[in-house]
Design a protein around this motif. Sequence first.
Motif, mmCIF file in Angstrom:
data_model
loop_
_atom_site.group_PDB
_atom_site.id
_atom_site.type_symbol
_atom_site.label_atom_id
_atom_site.label_comp_id
_atom_site.label_asym_id
_atom_site.label_seq_id
_atom_site.Cartn_x
_atom_site.Cartn_y
_atom_site.Cartn_z
ATOM 1 N N GLY A 59 26.696 -12.156 -37.367
ATOM 2 C CA GLY A 59 27.140 -11.828 -38.720
ATOM 3 C C GLY A 59 27.171 -10.338 -38.979
ATOM 4 O O GLY A 59 26.627 -9.858 -39.988
ATOM 5 N N THR A 67 25.680 -15.651 -42.828
ATOM 6 C CA THR A 67 26.230 -16.013 -41.522
ATOM 7 C C THR A 67 26.481 -17.513 -41.433
ATOM 8 O O THR A 67 25.828 -18.301 -42.123
ATOM 9 N N PHE A 68 27.387 -17.920 -40.571
ATOM 10 C CA PHE A 68 27.680 -19.352 -40.488
ATOM 11 C C PHE A 68 26.503 -20.170 -39.967
ATOM 12 O O PHE A 68 26.334 -21.313 -40.396
ATOM 13 N N GLN A 212 33.099 -16.552 -43.352
ATOM 14 C CA GLN A 212 32.029 -17.255 -42.662
ATOM 15 C C GLN A 212 31.881 -18.683 -43.178
ATOM 16 O O GLN A 212 31.507 -19.596 -42.421
#
Length: 234
Positions: A59, A67-68, A212
């Motif tokens: 990220g 972040t994913f 994201q």
Amino acid sequence: MKNLGICYALLIIIFFSCGEANNKQKEKKEEQQEVVAEENENSEGSKTILFFGNSLTAGLGLESEETFPALIQEKLDSLNMDYRVINAGLSGETTAAGKNRINWVLNQDVDVFVLELGANDGLRGIPLEETRQNLQDIIDIVTEKNPDTEIILAGMQLPPNIGQDYTTEFRKIFPELAENNNVHLIPFLLEDVAGRPELNQQDGIHPTAEGQEIVAKNVWEVLEPIVDAENQEE
């Protein structure tokens, strides 16, 4: 010619934004090791999903909660699924560097291993067979450590201006490895994000927080049936 110059400039930006100086890379790796160790201590008993990747997973430019992998953790928590997500992304990581640190990362039980590497190889023009072999070696190491670990391979694509032959063959690496190893495949991690300026940061390659969220959806489409099946086995 103007468009070609822009493409070259973009590649230079991407190359340097994804790479880190050796001392900074060492510091980031040490910080990541501390985070993983802390998560291990605080999450005993939970099943583990480990995201192993580069700056897309780490990220770059975002807060950790944007972040994913963090968004996947939120999704799991909302469904009351007892999983802990570990973000083992490291900016600038190539497949060769990932292969070198994989054994340390596997110093824990991993139920689902998400492999997101290769983009930096492509941007550096690393020979395709080297990238393929490194990814294969990582898959082999994970499987040898625990044959029951579910592996998800994140497919990646490169900007077309790098060269049609190279980008075409690069794209083929991921589905071919997934098929040959009988592992799960995310066809293209950045589907519906890549090439959309409003969903990427100024470098044009790293997703924004909104981007994201879409990446997390791409991951969840493949991850959901895996965690559902594991829960039904309990």
